[in-house]
Design a protein around this motif. Structure first.
Motif, PDB file in Angstrom:
ATOM      1  N   TYR A 215      -6.917 -26.761  18.752  1.00  0.00           N
ATOM      2  CA  TYR A 215      -6.303 -27.279  19.972  1.00  0.00           C
ATOM      3  C   TYR A 215      -7.001 -28.576  20.372  1.00  0.00           C
ATOM      4  O   TYR A 215      -8.221 -28.632  20.504  1.00  0.00           O
ATOM      5  CB  TYR A 215      -6.411 -26.242  21.080  1.00  0.00           C
ATOM      6  CG  TYR A 215      -5.672 -26.587  22.364  1.00  0.00           C
ATOM      7  CD1 TYR A 215      -6.077 -26.042  23.568  1.00  0.00           C
ATOM      8  CD2 TYR A 215      -4.566 -27.445  22.375  1.00  0.00           C
ATOM      9  CE1 TYR A 215      -5.416 -26.326  24.755  1.00  0.00           C
ATOM     10  CE2 TYR A 215      -3.886 -27.736  23.555  1.00  0.00           C
ATOM     11  CZ  TYR A 215      -4.314 -27.180  24.740  1.00  0.00           C
ATOM     12  OH  TYR A 215      -3.659 -27.464  25.911  1.00  0.00           O
ATOM     13  N   LEU A 216      -6.227 -29.608  20.621  1.00  0.00           N
ATOM     14  CA  LEU A 216      -6.742 -30.947  20.932  1.00  0.00           C
ATOM     15  C   LEU A 216      -7.677 -30.915  22.139  1.00  0.00           C
ATOM     16  O   LEU A 216      -8.694 -31.626  22.172  1.00  0.00           O
ATOM     17  CB  LEU A 216      -5.585 -31.910  21.170  1.00  0.00           C
ATOM     18  CG  LEU A 216      -5.926 -33.354  21.526  1.00  0.00           C
ATOM     19  CD1 LEU A 216      -6.764 -33.998  20.435  1.00  0.00           C
ATOM     20  CD2 LEU A 216      -4.645 -34.150  21.774  1.00  0.00           C
ATOM     21  N   VAL A 217      -7.382 -30.083  23.127  1.00  0.00           N
ATOM     22  CA  VAL A 217      -8.233 -30.025  24.334  1.00  0.00           C
ATOM     23  C   VAL A 217      -9.651 -29.581  23.953  1.00  0.00           C
ATOM     24  O   VAL A 217     -10.642 -30.172  24.398  1.00  0.00           O
ATOM     25  CB  VAL A 217      -7.639 -29.066  25.378  1.00  0.00           C
ATOM     26  CG1 VAL A 217      -8.635 -28.767  26.485  1.00  0.00           C
ATOM     27  CG2 VAL A 217      -6.355 -29.641  25.972  1.00  0.00           C
ATOM     28  N   SER A 237      -1.368 -31.062  20.771  1.00  0.00           N
ATOM     29  CA  SER A 237      -1.382 -30.531  22.132  1.00  0.00           C
ATOM     30  C   SER A 237      -0.069 -29.769  22.289  1.00  0.00           C
ATOM     31  O   SER A 237       0.840 -29.890  21.449  1.00  0.00           O
ATOM     32  CB  SER A 237      -1.426 -31.690  23.132  1.00  0.00           C
ATOM     33  OG  SER A 237      -0.301 -32.548  22.886  1.00  0.00           O
ATOM     34  N   ASN A 239       2.040 -30.457  24.506  1.00  0.00           N
ATOM     35  CA  ASN A 239       2.991 -31.528  24.798  1.00  0.00           C
ATOM     36  C   ASN A 239       3.599 -32.111  23.516  1.00  0.00           C
ATOM     37  O   ASN A 239       4.828 -32.195  23.367  1.00  0.00           O
ATOM     38  CB  ASN A 239       2.255 -32.624  25.585  1.00  0.00           C
ATOM     39  CG  ASN A 239       3.115 -33.844  25.808  1.00  0.00           C
ATOM     40  OD1 ASN A 239       4.218 -33.746  26.340  1.00  0.00           O
ATOM     41  ND2 ASN A 239       2.621 -34.986  25.345  1.00  0.00           N
ATOM     42  N   ARG A 257      -4.453 -19.647  23.980  1.00  0.00           N
ATOM     43  CA  ARG A 257      -5.660 -20.282  23.453  1.00  0.00           C
ATOM     44  C   ARG A 257      -6.522 -19.216  22.800  1.00  0.00           C
ATOM     45  O   ARG A 257      -6.619 -18.093  23.290  1.00  0.00           O
ATOM     46  CB  ARG A 257      -6.442 -20.969  24.582  1.00  0.00           C
ATOM     47  CG  ARG A 257      -5.695 -22.116  25.212  1.00  0.00           C
ATOM     48  CD  ARG A 257      -6.521 -22.808  26.275  1.00  0.00           C
ATOM     49  NE  ARG A 257      -7.624 -23.586  25.687  1.00  0.00           N
ATOM     50  CZ  ARG A 257      -8.423 -24.391  26.409  1.00  0.00           C
ATOM     51  NH1 ARG A 257      -8.258 -24.461  27.709  1.00  0.00           N
ATOM     52  NH2 ARG A 257      -9.378 -25.088  25.830  1.00  0.00           N
ATOM     53  N   GLU A 294      -2.916 -30.080  30.417  1.00  0.00           N
ATOM     54  CA  GLU A 294      -3.122 -31.233  29.517  1.00  0.00           C
ATOM     55  C   GLU A 294      -2.974 -32.553  30.274  1.00  0.00           C
ATOM     56  O   GLU A 294      -3.738 -33.496  30.071  1.00  0.00           O
ATOM     57  CB  GLU A 294      -2.144 -31.172  28.346  1.00  0.00           C
ATOM     58  CG  GLU A 294      -2.453 -30.050  27.379  1.00  0.00           C
ATOM     59  CD  GLU A 294      -1.422 -29.907  26.281  1.00  0.00           C
ATOM     60  OE1 GLU A 294      -0.432 -30.663  26.267  1.00  0.00           O
ATOM     61  OE2 GLU A 294      -1.603 -29.031  25.403  1.00  0.00           O
ATOM     62  N   LEU A 299      -4.649 -36.073  28.664  1.00  0.00           N
ATOM     63  CA  LEU A 299      -4.240 -36.135  27.256  1.00  0.00           C
ATOM     64  C   LEU A 299      -3.118 -37.136  27.002  1.00  0.00           C
ATOM     65  O   LEU A 299      -2.858 -37.478  25.854  1.00  0.00           O
ATOM     66  CB  LEU A 299      -3.827 -34.752  26.747  1.00  0.00           C
ATOM     67  CG  LEU A 299      -4.919 -33.989  26.015  1.00  0.00           C
ATOM     68  CD1 LEU A 299      -6.073 -33.652  26.935  1.00  0.00           C
ATOM     69  CD2 LEU A 299      -4.384 -32.741  25.352  1.00  0.00           C
TER      70      LEU A 299
END
Ligand code: DWN
Length: 427
Positions: A215-217, A237, A239, A257, A294, A299
């Protein structure tokens, strides 16, 4: 010739001229980590004298759809023909896959007549969990060495890339899948539009597609820059994933997550316009919540990624300073886990055998070999207790708990572990 073969031919590197999802030509490159050798390019001693190729490693942000992606891509043939990543060597991964197969059974209501197809099935570890449930399984993986291991263990595996052509062949021979899984593979595939059209070929209106990927976060928040490497073409993400799915009339019906691999997303996807109420799937509130999260985390803003690049520089500086300080006190330091991410750390931070004496690893394929680039020797894990170095830099931090538990004897004898994620610390 399908899109895969026509795209690559003899080329080894291609510059990404437009976004992989929305075709936006104005991608903003925010970090340059390379050129670096491919992170699973382990070498035999006899190969050390030969020239070792390095490949570009830079990441870019698409302002239009939000996808973070490599700005150059390296041919899958260079990376995946003989592949060193084997999830079955980790109890963490095996238990994770058991949980995933139980989750899939619960939400899809699997029975013995149903087919489960795993894209990027590797050595068949996930499909073994599905086999225990008693469903029919089929793997697809381009790595010849891993497909051979899986087939030898009775996990039927097609040794190929999963494309629309292969999907049509599977549908004709085995029928449609009730569940399709793809763990840590969607991010590795360049032609995402071909991938999702291929997935739709195998999906019925009652089927589900379950994808898991980093996950990008988590990557941004824990500065997991060592997961940025040539195998990982996309960094998703919710999005950007939604933008992709909407282009293929697919619904993201649930997302969660997960802690695995430093923080991942598990996404449940179905074909749009489904009969309501037929599946006990959680609704979309989780999707909306993560989308808002996000936006709050920035992001969608390019600055977020340029700031991330500055944090990466700080991590490199702090890690190298710590290791050099320990070496100046004649402390012996080794690595644990000859992982792809570990090879990014050593090559990007220029940490060689003069700092890390050797690396121990549980995978027989890697033992006796040398890491790409820095050529650090790799030994069996048993060397740790034989040799008792002062410090161990855990280079597979996603398995830190499992590794520290396994090596409690080393710790009892006074050994210390160095961890880099989510922050640099000695435990
Ligand atoms: O996406 C990918 C992720 C999921 O895994 C692949 N593209 C490549 C791969 O990355 P990696 O090489 O960083 O994978 P691992 O599984 O995080 O690497 C762990 C390494 O640590 C392996 O070489 C095995 C080793 N290990 C060990 O020596 N003792 C692992 C455990 C759990 C252990 O107890």
């Amino acid at each position: 010739m399908d899109s895969f073969a026509s795209h690559w031919g003899k080329k080894e590197v291609t510059k990404v001229e437009k976004c992989r999802i929305c075709k936006n030509p104005n991608l903003e490159t925010f970090i340059h980590l390379g050129p670096l050798p491919i992170p699973n390019g382990f070498l035999k001693k006899s190969e050390l004298a030969f020239h070792e190729k390095s490949y570009p490693l830079d990441a870019a942000f698409c302002q239009k759809c939000g996808l973070v992606q490599l700005a150059h891509i390296t041919s899958p043939k260079v990376m995946f023909k003989n592949y060193a990543y084997v999830p079955s060597t980790s109890t963490t991964m095996v238990s994770h896959f058991n949980e995933l197969s139980n989750y899939a059974q619960k939400i899809a209501g699997l029975s013995s007549k149903d087919l489960v197809v795993d894209i990027g099935s590797n050595d068949g570890t996930l499909l073994k969990s599905f086999n225990k449930i008693g469903v029919k399984t089929l793997g697809v993986d381009p790595a010849t060495n891993l497909a051979r291991i899986a087939n030898r263990q009775g996990i039927k595996t097609i040794n190929n890339y999963f494309t629309q052509k292969v999907a049509r062949q599977i549908a004709a021979k085995y029928g449609l899948a009730k569940v399709i899984t793809a763990t840590n593979v969607v991010a590795h595939i360049h032609d995402l539009h071909d991938l999702f059209e291929a997935i739709k070929i195998l999906l019925s209106k009652d089927s589900i597609f379950i994808a898991e990927f980093p996950y990008l976060v988590d990557l941004l928040e824990k500065v997991e820059f060592d997961t940025i490497y040539q195998e990982h073409l996309s960094y998703f993400s919710v999005n950007s994933l939604l933008k992709l799915l909407s282009m293929h009339h697919l619904n993201l019906v649930n997302v969660q997550r997960l802690p695995i691999h430093g923080g991942s997303l598990r996404c449940v996807v179905k074909v749009k316009s489904l009969a309501k109420g037929k599946n006990p799937l959680v609704g979309r509130p989780k999707v909306e919540k993560l989308l808002d999260f996000e936006i709050k985390r920035g992001l969608l803003l390019a600055d977020t990624y340029f700031n991330f690049a500055k944090k990466v520089e700080n991590v490199r500086h702090d890690l190298v300073s710590l290791l050099l300080a320990l070496r100046s006190k004649n402390k012996r330091i080794v690595g644990y886990g000859a992982s792809a991410k570990g090879n990014i750390i050593t090559n990007y931070c220029k940490i060689g055998p003069e700092i890390i004496d050797y690396i121990v690893d549980s995978i027989p394929f890697k033992q006796g070999k040398y890491t790409p680039g820095m050529h650090i020797p790799i030994f069996k894990e048993s060397k740790l207790l034989e040799n008792k170095p002062d410090y161990v830099l855990i280079m597979a931090w996603n398995f830190a708990d499992e590794i520290i538990e396994k090596q409690k004897e080393y710790r009892r004898s006074g050994g210390k572990f160095i961890l880099t994620v989510p922050k640099l610390r000695i435990v």
